[in-house]
Design a protein around this motif. Structure first.
Motif, short mmCIF file in Angstrom:
data_model
loop_
_atom_site.label_atom_id
_atom_site.label_comp_id
_atom_site.label_asym_id
_atom_site.label_seq_id
_atom_site.Cartn_x
_atom_site.Cartn_y
_atom_site.Cartn_z
N GLU A 286 -0.41 5.81 5.75
CA GLU A 286 -0.82 4.87 4.53
C GLU A 286 -1.99 5.27 3.83
O GLU A 286 -3.09 6.07 4.52
CB GLU A 286 -1.31 3.71 5.46
N MET B 136 0.76 -1.17 0.02
CA MET B 136 0.05 0.08 0.02
C MET B 136 1.07 1.21 0.01
O MET B 136 1.79 1.20 0.67
CB MET B 136 -0.79 -0.14 1.32
N SER C 40 5.26 1.93 -1.33
CA SER C 40 5.03 1.05 0.14
C SER C 40 5.73 1.84 1.23
O SER C 40 6.72 2.40 0.96
CB SER C 40 5.60 -0.38 -0.26
N ARG C 41 5.56 1.23 2.48
CA ARG C 41 6.16 1.66 3.65
C ARG C 41 7.48 1.19 3.62
O ARG C 41 8.55 1.92 4.19
CB ARG C 41 5.33 1.25 4.80
N THR D 35 -5.13 5.08 1.90
CA THR D 35 -6.20 4.06 1.83
C THR D 35 -7.30 4.32 0.46
O THR D 35 -8.01 3.46 0.23
CB THR D 35 -7.02 4.00 3.16
N ALA E 122 -6.61 8.67 5.43
CA ALA E 122 -5.22 8.01 5.88
C ALA E 122 -5.17 7.97 7.36
O ALA E 122 -5.84 8.37 8.09
CB ALA E 122 -4.22 9.06 5.50
N ARG E 123 -4.23 6.80 7.84
CA ARG E 123 -3.81 6.52 8.96
C ARG E 123 -2.49 7.21 9.35
O ARG E 123 -1.79 6.85 8.52
CB ARG E 123 -4.04 5.07 9.61
N VAL F 87 2.36 4.96 0.84
CA VAL F 87 2.37 5.80 1.74
C VAL F 87 2.82 7.41 1.55
O VAL F 87 3.40 7.36 0.39
CB VAL F 87 3.35 5.14 2.98
#
Length: 121
Positions: free
Chosen positions: A93, A1, A59-60, A95, A114-115, A3
């Motif tokens: 992240e 995912m 990605s993270r 989403t 987002a988180r 970021v």
């Protein structure tokens, strides 16, 4: 995912141009790295003098890998030396995103959600 890393900072008085140059140099470096999608530089309209940077990664893992590369660490260290204490940096992240953003692997929605994982410096 995908970021997004968001950084907000206030340059030490008299060092704004230096910080802007370092952020441009950082962008030029990370834009060459696999997994980096794009970046945006920000400048506040108000009198705070804040500058910001938004960096989007696939990605993270990509964000973290690029963040610990020697040259990235060296550039970020120079930025930290030229800014006031208390800058803000958060990793989100992604989403969902609007279709116009075109971030691979992110579903299209009407708004970005987002988180956050906040880190203050």
């Amino acid at each position: 995912m995908a970021v997004i890393r968001i950084s907000i900072m206030r340059p030490v008085p008299g060092r704004r141009q230096e910080v802007e140059r370092l952020l441009e140099e950082l962008e030029a470096w990370v834009s060459q790295q696999k997994g980096y999608l794009f970046g945006i530089h920000l400048s506040s309209f108000d009198l705070t003098g804040e500058l910001g940077r938004v960096a989007v990664y696939a990605s993270r893992e990509d964000a973290n890998r690029i963040a610990v590369m020697d040259h990235t660490v060296a550039l970020r260290s120079q930025v930290h030396d030229a800014i006031m204490p208390g800058h803000m940096e958060s990793l989100f992240e992604v989403t969902a995103a609007s279709k116009s953003m075109g971030i691979p692997g992110v579903p299209v929605a009407g708004a970005v959600k987002a988180r956050a994982g906040n880190k203050k410096g």
